[in-house]
Design a protein around this motif. Structure first.
Motif, PDB file in Angstrom:
ATOM      1  N   ARG A 147       0.898  -1.067  -0.118  1.00 51.68           N
ATOM      2  CA  ARG A 147       0.011   0.245  -0.084  1.00 51.68           C
ATOM      3  C   ARG A 147       0.789   1.231  -0.045  1.00 51.68           C
ATOM      4  NH1 ARG A 147      -5.017   0.383   2.553  1.00 51.68           N
ATOM      5  NH2 ARG A 147      -4.627  -1.316   3.953  1.00 51.68           N
ATOM      6  N   ALA A 181       1.098   3.901  -3.024  1.00 50.69           N
ATOM      7  CA  ALA A 181       1.050   5.287  -2.880  1.00 50.69           C
ATOM      8  C   ALA A 181       1.999   6.316  -3.108  1.00 50.69           C
ATOM      9  CB  ALA A 181       0.494   5.747  -1.386  1.00 50.69           C
ATOM     10  N   LEU A 230       2.001   6.784  -6.792  1.00 54.03           N
ATOM     11  CA  LEU A 230       1.002   7.527  -7.301  1.00 54.03           C
ATOM     12  C   LEU A 230       1.234   9.022  -6.830  1.00 54.03           C
ATOM     13  CD1 LEU A 230      -0.335   4.912  -8.223  1.00 54.03           C
ATOM     14  CD2 LEU A 230      -2.658   6.279  -7.500  1.00 54.03           C
ATOM     15  N   VAL A 239       0.502  10.167  -3.756  1.00 49.16           N
ATOM     16  CA  VAL A 239      -0.619  10.404  -2.784  1.00 49.16           C
ATOM     17  C   VAL A 239      -0.285   9.579  -1.398  1.00 49.16           C
ATOM     18  CG1 VAL A 239      -2.155  10.383  -4.623  1.00 49.16           C
ATOM     19  CG2 VAL A 239      -1.863   8.116  -3.485  1.00 49.16           C
ATOM     20  N   ASP A 283      -4.906   7.309   1.681  1.00 47.61           N
ATOM     21  CA  ASP A 283      -5.893   7.602   0.637  1.00 47.61           C
ATOM     22  C   ASP A 283      -6.027   6.342  -0.226  1.00 47.61           C
ATOM     23  OD1 ASP A 283      -6.419  10.018   1.676  1.00 47.61           O
ATOM     24  OD2 ASP A 283      -5.209  11.036   0.096  1.00 47.61           O
ATOM     25  N   VAL A 284      -5.325   5.309  -0.014  1.00 45.66           N
ATOM     26  CA  VAL A 284      -5.404   3.879  -0.951  1.00 45.66           C
ATOM     27  C   VAL A 284      -5.919   2.865  -0.034  1.00 45.66           C
ATOM     28  CG1 VAL A 284      -3.987   2.257  -1.848  1.00 45.66           C
ATOM     29  CG2 VAL A 284      -3.311   4.617  -1.924  1.00 45.66           C
ATOM     30  N   TRP A 290      -2.031  11.830 -10.610  1.00 50.93           N
ATOM     31  CA  TRP A 290      -2.955  11.011 -10.447  1.00 50.93           C
ATOM     32  C   TRP A 290      -3.880  11.518  -9.332  1.00 50.93           C
ATOM     33  CZ3 TRP A 290      -3.117   7.782 -14.077  1.00 50.93           C
ATOM     34  CH2 TRP A 290      -2.026   7.175 -14.926  1.00 50.93           C
ATOM     35  N   ALA A 291      -3.549  12.458  -8.617  1.00 48.32           N
ATOM     36  CA  ALA A 291      -4.471  13.001  -7.500  1.00 48.32           C
ATOM     37  C   ALA A 291      -5.300  13.789  -8.192  1.00 48.32           C
ATOM     38  CB  ALA A 291      -3.292  13.563  -6.438  1.00 48.32           C
ATOM     39  N   TYR A 341      -5.713  -2.092  -6.308  1.00 46.32           N
ATOM     40  CA  TYR A 341      -5.575  -0.685  -5.406  1.00 46.32           C
ATOM     41  C   TYR A 341      -6.657   0.164  -5.686  1.00 46.32           C
ATOM     42  CZ  TYR A 341      -0.943  -2.667  -4.419  1.00 46.32           C
ATOM     43  OH  TYR A 341       0.220  -3.214  -4.337  1.00 46.32           O
ATOM     44  N   TYR A 356      -6.856   4.526  -5.321  1.00 44.00           N
ATOM     45  CA  TYR A 356      -6.820   5.870  -4.702  1.00 44.00           C
ATOM     46  C   TYR A 356      -8.296   6.542  -4.609  1.00 44.00           C
ATOM     47  CZ  TYR A 356      -6.459  10.899  -4.645  1.00 44.00           C
ATOM     48  OH  TYR A 356      -6.436  12.353  -4.419  1.00 44.00           O
ATOM     49  N   SER A 389      -9.951   9.614  -3.236  1.00 42.46           N
ATOM     50  CA  SER A 389      -9.885  11.253  -2.876  1.00 42.46           C
ATOM     51  C   SER A 389     -10.888  11.579  -1.781  1.00 42.46           C
ATOM     52  CB  SER A 389     -10.121  12.144  -4.028  1.00 42.46           C
ATOM     53  OG  SER A 389     -10.169  13.500  -3.751  1.00 42.46           O
ATOM     54  N   ARG A 407     -14.732  10.400  -1.016  1.00 44.05           N
ATOM     55  CA  ARG A 407     -15.093   9.356  -0.585  1.00 44.05           C
ATOM     56  C   ARG A 407     -15.981   9.259   0.391  1.00 44.05           C
ATOM     57  NH1 ARG A 407      -9.309   9.227   1.098  1.00 44.05           N
ATOM     58  NH2 ARG A 407      -9.224   9.681   3.449  1.00 44.05           N
TER      59      ARG A 407
END
Length: 345
Positions: free
Chosen positions: A58, A62, A65, A67, A71-72, A182-183, A204, A206, A208, A212
């Motif tokens: 994880r 992250a 990405l 992030v 957030d994953v 990606w964010a 996985y 992500y 946001s 979410r």
């Protein structure tokens, strides 16, 4: 780590050009999996050690990405991770997708047709222009699996933001070799058994923080608990406050095989992997008289391509009636030249 230093960590039989179907594990990942399976066979250990690989994976994902790990969410399939997003769509929502989108990023929206959810498909090159005030959500692949086409990510995201539409990106064919912001998306989902080279059973998302809280964790179980170790039994509901509340109890051995592969990708760096992969793809394209591209995937309609490659021991795939070849960190110029020799013979 340089590409030349990393490549000896793999043991591919020459001619493997099918990472778009499944990636090959580096030796440290395969060895870790073998050790875990042997421990399981003989009952030498408990599961907590295997779960450390889930946590490490994880965190590495992250990092890739850009992030926060909080957030994953982790699971086993892309469609499973998108289920809560689809369930959160309002009645009568309008979802926009490319007309060649992989169904794991189409069916989770289409199953809500009974609530008036409409899924509209357009050609990938028209996707950004088709986004308007009626669009509730736009869902697309960062790289199309059938053609290797790289989406106009920034343009699509900007068009969605202009009308307040949610953005869902399937980055299964992109993460590991392609950089994007990606964010900037609301949801990014990835099946890890291709370019991230995990055993099948790792996925996985992500999620946001901006969106979410509007999703319901429909698959919530003990692993989605605020503290999984105190969430084995009974009420009250006590889910994690971050994206972990969307976790699905992991297939541990798959994550054992994933963690070392992700670390190697991070050590090499996505920029180096991109240059290597796209460079090989463009060498292949040049050999066929095709213009260069920005993708690690090439789809070709050379006559009898599938039979020619198979006869030469080249492993590839057929998608949309065309032969698809894909190049990753363990691919070599010799693989490219063997494929070209087979196709142009």
């Amino acid at each position: 780590m340089e590409i030349v230093d990393a490549q000896p960590l793999w043991d591919p039989r020459p001619g493997y050009l099918n990472t778009s179907s499944y990636g090959l594990p580096p030796r440290p990942a395969f060895s870790a999996l073998e050790v875990a399976l042997d421990d399981w066979r003989h009952g030498r250990t408990s599961w907590e050690g295997w779960d450390e690989s889930t946590k490490a994976s994880r965190t590495s994902f992250a990092t890739m990405l850009g992030v926060p790990a909080t957030d994953v969410a982790v699971a086993s399939t892309v469609s499973g991770l998108l289920g809560p997003v689809g369930a959160a769509l309002p009645d009568g929502a309008r979802v926009l997708v490319p007309d060649i989108e992989f169904t794991s990023n189409v069916f989770p929206w289409a199953v809500h047709a009974d609530r008036g959810v409409e899924v509209v498909a357009v050609s990938p090159d028209k996707l950004a222009g088709a986004i308007d005030e009626r669009t509730t959500l736009v869902a697309f692949s960062a790289v199309q699996s059938s053609t290797g086409e790289v989406a106009a990510y920034d343009e699509i995201v900007a068009a969605a933001r202009a009308v307040g539409a949610m953005v869902v990106v399937d980055a299964t064919q992109a993460i590991g070799w392609l950089h994007r912001d990606w964010a900037a998306a609301d949801v990014v989902v990835v099946g890890a058994y291709k370019w991230l080279m995990a055993p099948r059973g790792v996925a996985y998302a992500y999620l946001s923080p901006a969106v979410r809280d509007g999703f319901r964790p429909l698959q919530a179980g003990w692993y989605a608990g605020d503290d999984p170790h105190t969430s084995y039994y009974g009420l009250p509901l006590r889910l994690a406050e971050d994206a972990r509340r969307f976790d699905v109890s992991p297939a541990w051995f798959c994550f054992v095989g994933q963690a070392p592969a992700l670390q190697i990708l991070l050590d090499v760096g996505v920029d180096r992997v991109n240059a290597h992969n796209v460079g090989l793809a463009n060498r292949f394209r040049a050999g066929l008289g095709l213009a260069p591209s920005d993708s690690a995937i090439v789809s070709t309609d050379v006559a009898d391509a599938e039979a020619k490659l198979k006869a030469a021991g080249i492993r590839a795939a057929v998608r949309g009636g065309k032969v698809r070849v894909s190049f990753h960190l363990y691919s070599t110029t010799a693989d490219v030249d063997s494929a070209l020799a087979a196709l142009t013979r």
